[in-house]
Design an enzyme around this catalytic site. Structure first.
Site, PDB file in Angstrom:
ATOM      1  N   HIS A  63      39.499  44.733  34.738  1.00  0.00           N
ATOM      2  CA  HIS A  63      38.714  43.618  35.250  1.00  0.00           C
ATOM      3  C   HIS A  63      37.960  42.898  34.130  1.00  0.00           C
ATOM      4  O   HIS A  63      37.886  41.672  34.105  1.00  0.00           O
ATOM      5  CB  HIS A  63      37.724  44.145  36.290  1.00  0.00           C
ATOM      6  CG  HIS A  63      36.912  43.096  36.951  1.00  0.00           C
ATOM      7  ND1 HIS A  63      37.349  42.394  38.056  1.00  0.00           N
ATOM      8  CD2 HIS A  63      35.673  42.608  36.668  1.00  0.00           C
ATOM      9  CE1 HIS A  63      36.420  41.530  38.414  1.00  0.00           C
ATOM     10  NE2 HIS A  63      35.394  41.637  37.587  1.00  0.00           N
ATOM     11  N   HIS A  72      36.754  38.515  44.535  1.00  0.00           N
ATOM     12  CA  HIS A  72      35.972  39.676  44.963  1.00  0.00           C
ATOM     13  C   HIS A  72      36.766  40.388  46.047  1.00  0.00           C
ATOM     14  O   HIS A  72      36.270  40.660  47.134  1.00  0.00           O
ATOM     15  CB  HIS A  72      34.570  39.267  45.420  1.00  0.00           C
ATOM     16  CG  HIS A  72      33.489  39.975  44.676  1.00  0.00           C
ATOM     17  ND1 HIS A  72      32.370  40.500  45.235  1.00  0.00           N
ATOM     18  CD2 HIS A  72      33.407  40.275  43.341  1.00  0.00           C
ATOM     19  CE1 HIS A  72      31.619  41.075  44.305  1.00  0.00           C
ATOM     20  NE2 HIS A  72      32.225  40.946  43.158  1.00  0.00           N
TER      21      HIS A  72
END
Lengths: 220, 739
Positions: B49, B95
């Site tokens: 990420h 998200h």
């Protein structure tokens, strides 16, 4: 001298610049009033704007009403000064006891941001002096807690005393008696859930709110 | 570090998500064995990420430069010059995994995080957009996720005071186990105030602003965002989801913008993924300096937190400001006014080391080269291979529908149930809000509020069906659709941001899809002269071993040069002629209709980028010159859905001819726009198209109270409107009781 409208800012308020923009678009002058101050600096009228004062913690308006500025606004109102609460500002004014009733969650239990058609029910108020009874205005709503309620006795008084200022033509949130705006006994304090400052420009979809904002300036 | 090592009997680095090779590399960098705190810091910064370690070698192939680009990829947000002394900052993020586990908070904190990325650049956030993708509407869990996510965006976005002005909502089987929650934010700033997230000036102070630090979100980037879901682990991962507080964020925005207005910060950085570790190491390494961090000074939400928890917590609503010592008193005073906590937790040092200390003069708990945390992460060129069977049965083999009218109604869904829950009007900029081809906002000066007479336009687009059939061509079609969406509101494109949602990068098919999609995007962006100024890569979107269809989402920012009237939108006027601008070529491969029948394979309709640009320029000029009274991009669902949406929105019927069959009705292809033209202007419009060398077909007339497609379907407008309007409320709850 342009009419000066004070616009109250709490932490969490977010419509303050929109209110200033609308006032200034109509030739008035806007001045921000910080919640922690207790001086209105000589403004001619007050708007308590929309947003989420103090994060709506506890419930909308419950904390804001204790601010020094709201004490100053109450004194201004008691002296007959024009005060308009828009959306969260309406919630603050009911919590502060300047207007009767309360705003509970919308009937559908969802936040609603959409156009609403309002009917002008009286012109004897700080918000509607320039309008005509029966005018239908397209003004957006933007709230979760906009469902107006009060006890039967209060409702009867509001009706008898011609204090229901605006009604929804097609009730979006379950408000009692389709109420969108009410005023106090002195008719100088008005609260409404719709956002007239968002309807002052055809480019944004409607300019129908301008007559309401212009009425406030004229009442000052 | 007993707290860390107790986590698991296996070696600590593996429990933290680091490979054995990565652990060796860390020891080499340090020239000694790393301690637990250091491993924890590397594990979050070297997570997929944060480090983009699987994607970075591919992303280099994207075009990123143009004269109007002020900041390209790699910073907190991309920034372009939009004229009049104003710059626009834009970023998109995913998200996805947090929202799958805890829909409300996952979505809410997604909004909060993207806002901080924007005001970190010195910009005031003025708009959000939310491209959302969920599992099918008949799946109760997907409905629960959808309701929670929409409530989270609404609850956070509305309260923080930034309007949500557009987005998408898609329901499809491919997202059943792994929804996609992407969030885009746009901010504006005076061009001269651009701030970069860097520390400089040895002796300057690092001040932590906002919330206290708790145990929420620990390992969010490594444990949660950089691994897929197995059958039953979402309960275990819930502690890695953060909890948002929009009121704290609102005060943080106002406080930080005042600090920036008064020139009190040297650099500022949000605390997002990887928390304090990321913010301190990135600001230091960008500034070419080091930093001493007193971890004991960090205000904590609960007692007993260990250093590694404080350094990797992803507690929300925190910022790190680098300030000069002389300015500290003023900084603290402004923060007090906005009721924002402010604590000195670090000092800028020379040398480049990031040291974590227990008290500035206390024990050194960790000491690493700051730059190594975010520059030395390993880069992987993971194996790639094209899947053997790309997308199941061929779409062309599907039988013609017996009732095309009923099937058309089944494809309609008005997203109003979603966007009615979002404040989309705050700041008085929203000329065209959600529900149209693209959003249009007034462009006003960020400080004075003065109107420029111009506008900003934005769209978000994705199409997993096209990208599943052919990730390269499909992604190019998505970029093309974005360009056309902007044309439909009279805007020209300036820059792209992308959110690349893909499956598990350790699957060679997924890396092939990713690489192909990057190339498709790069080719299209070069052809349309729009640089990519930022993006986000979300990998490991899989559930129980099944990857999602490749879903690159394109956010396109453009400008409307003369914003004097509202564009007509997807509507009809009784008596107007309907004209299709653009080519006839369509394909059922990857189409919405074919997907509804479970067969999408085939060849996508070709994209002629030169023709596409001509169509876009023509549509833009027709809209700006007021020559058309209705305009709608033909996209998912083909011509049938495009016209049906215009009927639904206007309440005016239409009679169409010259649509040969269901393939012409539902087939999808690029560069196509339906316009509604006053008969008196028809000659002028057709002449303009001919001059632009754009093919046209006169497909029918807007009139009456039925949608009629000759020899195919005949549907009353009332039925069509009800199907369009009621699809989402019927499935997700009425939302409002008067409808």
């Amino acid at each position: 001298m342009a009419t000066t409208v004070g616009v109250v800012v709490f932490p969490g308020t977010n419509c303050e610049m929109d209110a200033v923009t609308a006032v200034e678009g109509l030739g008035g002058s806007g001045r921000l009033l910080w919640h922690g101050d207790d001086d209105l600096s000589g403004v001619d009228a007050v708007v308590v704007p929309g947003g989420f004062a103090h994060g709506d913690y506890l419930r909308p308006g419950a904390i804001a009403r204790f601010s020094p500025m709201m004490g100053a606004v109450a004194r201004f109102a008691a002296d007959g000064g024009p005060v308009v609460g828009i959306c969260n500002g309406f919630q603050v004014l009911t919590e502060a006891g300047l207007l009767p009733g309360a705003l509970q969650k919308n009937r559908g239990l969802k936040f609603l941001c959409q156009p609403a058609t309002l009917r002008v029910e009286t012109t004897a108020s700080a918000l509607t002096g320039r309008a005509s009874v029966g005018d239908e205005l397209s003004v957006p709503i933007n709230h979760f807690e906009g469902n107006y309620t009060c006890d039967d006795e209060t409702l009867a008084r509001l009706r008898d005393e011609d204090r229901i200022v605006l009604r929804y033509v097609d009730n979006p949130n379950g408000s009692m008696d389709d109420i969108a705006a009410v005023c106090n006994e002195g008719r100088n304090v008005v609260g409404l859930m719709p956002h007239p400052e968002r309807a002052c420009d055809e480019l944004l979809g409607s300019a129908d709110g301008a007559i309401l904002m212009a009425s406030l300036l004229a009442a000052a | 570090m007993p707290g860390v090592s107790d986590l698991s009997p296996e070696p600590l680095h593996r429990a933290l998500g680091l490979t054995d090779d990565e652990a060796v590399k860390i020891d080499e960098i340090l020239g000694r064995e790393a301690n637990g705190l250091e491993l924890a810091m590397y594990s979050v910064m070297w997570s997929e990420h944060c480090s983009y370690k699987s994607s970075r070698i591919h992303l280099k192939r994207l075009p990123t430069e143009a004269p109007w680009v002020l900041v390209g990829p790699g910073e907190n947000a991309g920034v372009v010059d939009v004229g009049d002394g104003i710059a626009a900052a834009i970023r998109i993020e995913s998200h996805n995994h947090p929202s799958a586990i805890e829909p409300y908070q996952g979505a809410a904190t997604g909004v909060g995080g993207i806002l901080r990325d924007i005001f970190t650049m010195g910009a005031r956030p003025i708009a959000l957009m939310d491209p959302l993708r969920f599992g099918p509407l008949d799946d109760p869990r997907s409905r629960w996720i959808a309701e929670g996510v929409v409530s989270g965006v609404s609850g956070y976005g509305n309260a923080v005071g930034v309007p949500t002005v557009g987005g998408e909502v898609v329901f499809d089987e491919t997202y059943r186990g792994n929804p996609l929650v992407n969030v885009l934010c746009l901010g504006i700033l005076p061009t001269e105030r651009l701030v970069l997230g860097q520390a400089s000036g040895v002796g300057n102070l690092a001040v932590l602003l906002g919330s206290s630090t708790g145990r929420d979100g620990i390992g969010g980037v490594s444990v949660l965002a950089s691994a897929g879901f197995s059958e039953d682990d979402d309960g275990d991962k819930r502690p890695s989801v953060q909890v948002g507080d929009p009121y704290e964020e609102k005060r943080l925005i106002e406080g930080c913008l005042q600090l920036l207005d008064e020139g009190l910060v040297v650099g500022i950085q949000d605390l997002g993924g990887a928390g304090l570790t990321c913010a301190t190491s990135e600001t230091a390494s960008r500034g070419g300096v080091g930093m001493d961090v007193d971890v004991s000074a960090v205000p904590r939400r609960e007692p007993g937190m260990e250093a590694h928890e404080v350094m990797t917590s992803e507690s929300q609503e925190r910022m790190l400001a680098i300030v000069e010592p002389d300015g500290l008193d003023r900084v603290l005073a402004i923060c007090e006014r906005w009721e924002v906590a402010a604590t000195v937790i670090g000092r800028v040092t020379d040398g480049g080391a990031l040291r974590i200390l227990d008290g500035f003069e206390g024990e050194v708990l960790a000491e690493v080269p700051a730059a190594s945390l975010h520059e030395d992460a390993p880069l992987y060129d993971r194996p790639r291979s094209a899947p053997a069977d790309p997308a199941g049965p061929p779409a062309d083999d599907l039988a013609a529908p017996s009732d095309p009218g009923a099937e058309l109604l089944d494809l309609l869904a008005d997203p109003a149930w979603v966007y009615r829950q979002y404040d989309h009007q705050l700041f008085l900029n929203t000329v065209v809000g959600p529900g149209d081809d693209a959003t249009v906002l007034k462009l006003r000066h960020p400080v004075t509020g003065e109107e420029t007479g111009r506008g900003l336009a934005m769209s978000t687009d994705g199409n997993h069906r096209w990208c599943a059939v052919d990730p390269r061509a499909g992604t190019a079609l998505v970029v093309a659709e974005s360009v056309l969406n902007l044309a439909c509101v009279g805007a020209r494109p300036l820059a792209v941001v992308n959110c690349l949602n893909f499956g598990n990068p350790e699957h060679p098919e997924v890396m092939w899809q990713f690489s192909e999609a990057v190339d498709g995007m790069g080719d299209a962006c070069r052809a349309f002269d729009v640089p990519v100024i930022g993006g986000n890569v979300s990998l490991y979107n899989e559930s129980a071993g099944t990857d999602i269809d490749p879903t690159p989402v394109i956010g396109l920012l453009g400008v409307v040069d003369d914003l004097c009237s509202r564009p007509p939108g997807a509507t009809l006027v009784d008596g107007h002629r309907l004209v299709l601008l653009g080519p006839d070529a369509t394909s059922l491969a990857g189409s919405l209709w074919a997907a509804a029948h479970g067969a999408t394979a085939g060849v996508l309709a070709p994209l002629d980028t030169d023709l596409h640009l001509r169509v876009a320029v023509l549509v833009r000029s027709l809209v700006v010159d007021g020559l058309v009274d209705g305009v709608h991009d033909v996209s998912a669902g083909g011509l049938g859905v495009a016209v049906a949406e215009m009927v639904a929105r206007s309440g005016v019927g239409a009679h169409l001819a010259r649509i040969a069959d269901h393939a012409a009705l539902f087939g999808e292809g690029p560069s196509r726009v339906v316009v509604a033209v006053d008969p008196e202007r028809l000659t002028e419009v057709l002449a303009a198209a001919e001059a632009a060398e754009v093919p046209t077909s006169r497909i029918g007339l807007a009139t009456g109270d039925r949608l009629v497609v000759k020899d195919l379907l005949d549907v009353p407008v009332d039925h069509l409107r009800a199907a369009h309007r009621d699809r989402l409320p019927a499935a997700l709850g009425s939302g409002t009781t008067n409808r």
